[in-house]
Design a protein around this motif. Structure first.
Motif, PDB file in Angstrom:
ATOM      1  N   UNK A 186       0.795  -1.245   0.000  1.00  0.00           N
ATOM      2  CA  UNK A 186       0.000   0.000   0.000  1.00  0.00           C
ATOM      3  C   UNK A 186       0.822   1.288   0.000  1.00  0.00           C
ATOM      4  N   UNK A 187       1.901   1.339   0.807  1.00  0.00           N
ATOM      5  CA  UNK A 187       2.625   2.612   0.882  1.00  0.00           C
ATOM      6  C   UNK A 187       3.342   2.932  -0.421  1.00  0.00           C
ATOM      7  N   UNK A 188       3.743   1.861  -1.169  1.00  0.00           N
ATOM      8  CA  UNK A 188       4.391   2.121  -2.457  1.00  0.00           C
ATOM      9  C   UNK A 188       3.360   2.429  -3.540  1.00  0.00           C
ATOM     10  N   UNK A 189       2.143   1.926  -3.355  1.00  0.00           N
ATOM     11  CA  UNK A 189       1.057   2.336  -4.258  1.00  0.00           C
ATOM     12  C   UNK A 189       0.769   3.830  -4.089  1.00  0.00           C
ATOM     13  N   UNK A 190       0.819   4.305  -2.817  1.00  0.00           N
ATOM     14  CA  UNK A 190       0.620   5.733  -2.559  1.00  0.00           C
ATOM     15  C   UNK A 190       1.749   6.557  -3.182  1.00  0.00           C
ATOM     16  N   UNK A 191       2.981   6.019  -3.113  1.00  0.00           N
ATOM     17  CA  UNK A 191       4.107   6.705  -3.724  1.00  0.00           C
ATOM     18  C   UNK A 191       3.872   6.880  -5.224  1.00  0.00           C
ATOM     19  N   UNK A 192       3.417   5.826  -5.900  1.00  0.00           N
ATOM     20  CA  UNK A 192       3.157   5.884  -7.344  1.00  0.00           C
ATOM     21  C   UNK A 192       2.101   6.947  -7.642  1.00  0.00           C
ATOM     22  N   UNK A 193       1.054   7.029  -6.811  1.00  0.00           N
ATOM     23  CA  UNK A 193       0.019   8.048  -7.008  1.00  0.00           C
ATOM     24  C   UNK A 193       0.614   9.448  -6.887  1.00  0.00           C
ATOM     25  N   UNK A 194       1.504   9.633  -5.908  1.00  0.00           N
ATOM     26  CA  UNK A 194       2.126  10.938  -5.712  1.00  0.00           C
ATOM     27  C   UNK A 194       3.021  11.290  -6.899  1.00  0.00           C
ATOM     28  N   UNK A 195       3.801  10.293  -7.372  1.00  0.00           N
ATOM     29  CA  UNK A 195       4.688  10.525  -8.525  1.00  0.00           C
ATOM     30  C   UNK A 195       3.863  10.908  -9.749  1.00  0.00           C
ATOM     31  N   UNK A 196       2.774  10.191  -9.982  1.00  0.00           N
ATOM     32  CA  UNK A 196       1.932  10.450 -11.157  1.00  0.00           C
ATOM     33  C   UNK A 196       1.300  11.831 -11.121  1.00  0.00           C
ATOM     34  N   UNK A 197       1.091  12.380  -9.874  1.00  0.00           N
ATOM     35  CA  UNK A 197       0.452  13.693  -9.767  1.00  0.00           C
ATOM     36  C   UNK A 197       1.412  14.847 -10.039  1.00  0.00           C
ATOM     37  N   UNK A 198       2.739  14.560  -9.968  1.00  0.00           N
ATOM     38  CA  UNK A 198       3.716  15.648 -10.156  1.00  0.00           C
ATOM     39  C   UNK A 198       4.656  15.438 -11.346  1.00  0.00           C
ATOM     40  N   UNK A 199       4.708  14.203 -11.903  1.00  0.00           N
ATOM     41  CA  UNK A 199       5.590  13.907 -13.050  1.00  0.00           C
ATOM     42  C   UNK A 199       4.765  13.234 -14.144  1.00  0.00           C
TER      43      UNK A 199
END
Length: 726
Positions: free
Chosen positions: A34-47
């Motif tokens: 889950x925490x790495x899924x959240x990381x991917x969501x954050x990356x997708x929102x800024x890159x």
């Protein structure tokens, strides 16, 4: 890709042990935790265009870390994910605890350390919450010293605290001990700069760039630990990197009531600061002292997470755990111009801005930020003028305008000249009458006195310390007794007794009898130029003081000097000032706030005086020299988030000074006899007029512990008096 990433367990990244992939595998096909899924969501929102494993590996960590709202936790997770996804996998590793000799920090240090809930397991958190409920706030269960010294013997006797629970608590204590052993020498600095098991409550001031980064990292760390619902509630209610929503709007999306979302929000906000490296009290001390500046400039990364300043300020209040609106109270304080007017009555304008700011801080308990913003508010409403040279008054009362005009003229002026100056300078909102004298602006003023026929002088130029007032009054009483009279003309007495009394000017004697005679049973009447003095044997010498105490005890609120004067027989504000001063010295009256007074019993009723006095005792314990009361104000207000003046704390100490066996002269306190009557007396005895202000400060700081504000004010008054004498 960074080579310094610490190795991670593959099953910490993936939910499946058989996660097969290559560099072309789409990200959405990875079985990430889950925490790495959240990381991917954050990356997708800024890159943009991050779709495959190779895209993740190719992200420049340094560039990613510079994106607003991206903190240390995101960066570390990205480095770990890149490490896990790279062709060269990191092996699992074992952490072996080294055998060490346990030597814990001192009790004083432990009492300022708290457990960071972000580093506790879910089970450990539940255990502490259970203890918290059991102790009902009697001890702070997060405090390390309290945790290590829990009375487990007594706990074992209580229902619900069985062997398994106590064993778990013992394990937690051992965990705390091992973490303590690993701490470096500079514990406070370490707990702030490096996210870890402990948080310190010691007040330290931190660079705001560092605070900005720490808050972003700790907020992210907290959010990562929440489930999807709680994270969404937090982000939506805070307006943190997304649209702010009302309780109803959030509740509608989850089919939950407004009250249920409010409960979630309350829990989220409470637990947020339990995961901070900077304790709320420490954070607020830093914020409050820097609020003279634009907070959005001081904390740019955090401010960029909010669409409007209002949400940004509200979130800071949550982080500092202060009541809603606390920042507004500092940015837009309600400071009355009446507070500044006494300064203008004793100083020619323009008055240096620093002097007024220091006065608001020391005498009224305002923070520096609130003082500065309050001055801006007064200018906005046309109460004062601000120039490069300082601050000037605009709307004084007539008596205050007279006093201020006379600060420019040490020898005094005829009343008509004073009136012309006031009108020319615009000290009043209306014109001053130049055709006839205004009695209440001259004769009834607490700031000026009649220094010769038709001429008035500011009292700042009259050094009362050179006169023995009790002796002067006793001479009058003896003269009346000798001549068996109950009334005399002061002018006649002055000339007939000149050989039997100390030298004094007639109008100075007139002023002293008029202002202080009543305390000795001498009643002055200056109407029609008679200047008569009479006895009133039926009046108790302390009756007016008794009236003041009675009035203050009966009043539901603290009273101003003017309100107190209205209850006196003479209605004189000067008499009220005299009695109030004596009652304060006797410890029977306390000045609590903004020139209002009450009794000690009422003033300290709702306060935790034990906590306040403990801080003051700690200050006195570490000082081998005299301590000035403004030091109490500075430390107590900071530690307990209060805003009282130094006079308030000095009054509290007075109530216990006999038990403490301390000595006091005015606002000076010591464990040994004080050889000075005041700070100005200290300056007279220790300094000369050949040095610089910074040298004067160093000299008096060797003899007394005091704030820079008070030091400079004392030096200013001393130099001014010395120049007048010269």
């Amino acid at each position: 890709m960074a080579d310094n990433a610490e190795p991670v367990f593959i099953d910490d990244v993936f939910t499946s042990p058989n996660s097969g992939y290559d560099v072309e595998t789409p990200i959405h096909e990875l079985d990430l935790s889950p925490k790495y899924q959240k990381l991917i969501k954050r990356i997708s929102s800024v890159i943009n265009h991050v779709k495959t494993v190779q895209n993740i590996i190719d992200i420049d960590v340094a560039d990613f870390s510079k994106i607003p709202g991206v903190g240390k936790l995101y960066v570390e997770l990205l480095m770990n994910l890149q490490n896990a996804l790279s062709p060269v996998k990191t092996d699992q590793f074992e952490y072996k605890k080294a055998a060490v000799k346990i030597e814990l920090p001192s009790k004083n240090i432990l009492s300022k350390l708290y457990v960071n809930y972000g580093f506790l397991t879910e089970v450990e958190t539940k255990q502490l919450k259970k203890l918290e409920k059991y102790y009902e706030g009697k001890i702070d269960i997060r405090n390390v010293n309290e945790l290590l010294n829990l009375d487990t013997v007594n706990l074992a006797k209580q229902a619900g605290f069985g062997a398994l629970f106590l064993t778990a608590i013992n394990d937690l204590q051992e965990k705390i001990t091992s973490e303590l052993v690993a701490l470096p020498e500079n514990i406070v600095d370490h707990t702030i700069k490096q996210r870890g098991f402990f948080v310190s409550s010691e007040i330290v001031f931190i660079e705001f760039a560092e605070i900005d980064n720490i808050l972003i990292e700790d907020i992210e760390g907290y959010l990562w630990a929440q489930d999807e619902l709680k994270m969404d509630v937090a982000l939506s209610r805070w307006g943190f990197n997304q649209q702010h929503e009302t309780l109803e709007e959030v509740g509608n999306r989850y089919s939950l009531t407004r009250e249920r979302i409010r409960q979630y929000e309350k829990s989220i906000n409470t637990n947020l600061t339990l995961n901070f490296r900077i304790q709320p009290k420490v954070l607020w001390a830093n914020i409050r002292e820097k609020m003279t500046d634009d907070l959005s400039v001081l904390l740019p990364n955090l401010a960029n997470c909010f669409a409007i300043d209002k949400l940004f300020y509200e979130f800071i209040e949550i982080c500092c755990q202060v009541k809603r609106g606390s920042i507004r109270e500092i940015m837009m304080p309600e400071i009355s111009s009446k507070i500044l007017n006494p300064i203008f009555c004793a100083n020619p304008s323009p008055v240096a801005k620093e002097i007024i700011v220091n006065d608001l801080m020391s005498n009224y308990g305002y923070s520096k930020a609130a003082a500065i913003h309050g001055i801006k508010q007064l200018r906005k409403f046309g109460k004062i003028e601000i120039s490069e040279q300082g601050i000037s008054p605009k709307k004084l009362s007539k008596a205050e305008a007279v006093a201020h005009a006379l600060t420019f003229h040490p020898e005094g002026l005829p009343w008509k000249d004073i009136a012309r100056i006031i009108n020319k300078k615009g000290f009043l909102s209306t014109l001053f009458d130049e055709t006839r004298i205004t009695p209440h602006a001259f004769s009834d003023s607490e700031y000026v006195y009649l220094s010769s026929k038709g001429t008035y002088r500011n009292l700042i130029f009259l050094d009362l310390e050179q006169f023995d007032i009790p002796e002067i009054m006793q001479n009058l009483l003896d003269y009346m007794k000798l001549h068996e009279i109950s009334t005399l003309h002061l002018h006649d007495y002055y000339y007939q007794s000149k050989d039997s009394r100390s030298e004094i000017k007639y109008f100075t004697l007139r002023h002293l009898v008029r202002e202080y005679g009543e305390e000795y049973g001498l009643y002055f009447n200056g109407k029609s130029g008679t200047d008569s003095v009479s006895l009133d044997s039926e009046v108790s010498l302390i009756s007016q003081a008794d009236v003041i105490i009675k009035v203050l005890n009966e009043s539901k609120t603290a009273l101003t000097k003017q309100e107190i004067a209205e209850r006196l027989r003479s209605k004189s504000i000067n008499h009220a000032t005299f009695y109030i001063h004596n009652l304060i010295e006797e410890g029977k009256v306390v000045r609590v706030d903004h020139l209002v007074y009450t009794t000690p019993e009422k003033a300290f009723k709702e306060l935790d005086t034990k906590a306040i006095m403990q801080i003051i005792k700690n200050i006195m314990a570490i000082s081998d020299i005299i301590v000035e009361a403004d030091v109490f104000r500075e430390y107590v207000n900071m530690e307990l988030n209060l805003s009282y003046s130094k006079y308030f704390y000095a009054a509290l100490v007075k109530t216990q000074i006999k038990e403490l066996s301390w000595y006091r002269n005015g606002n000076l306190f010591s464990k040994t006899v004080i050889p000075y009557s005041s700070l100005i007396d200290m300056c007279k005895k220790l300094c000369n007029l050949e040095l610089s202000n910074s040298q004067y400060v160093k000299i008096i700081q060797k003899a007394v512990w005091l704030t820079d504000t008070v030091a400079m004010d004392a030096i200013h008054q001393w130099k001014w008096q010395m120049n007048i004498i010269r």
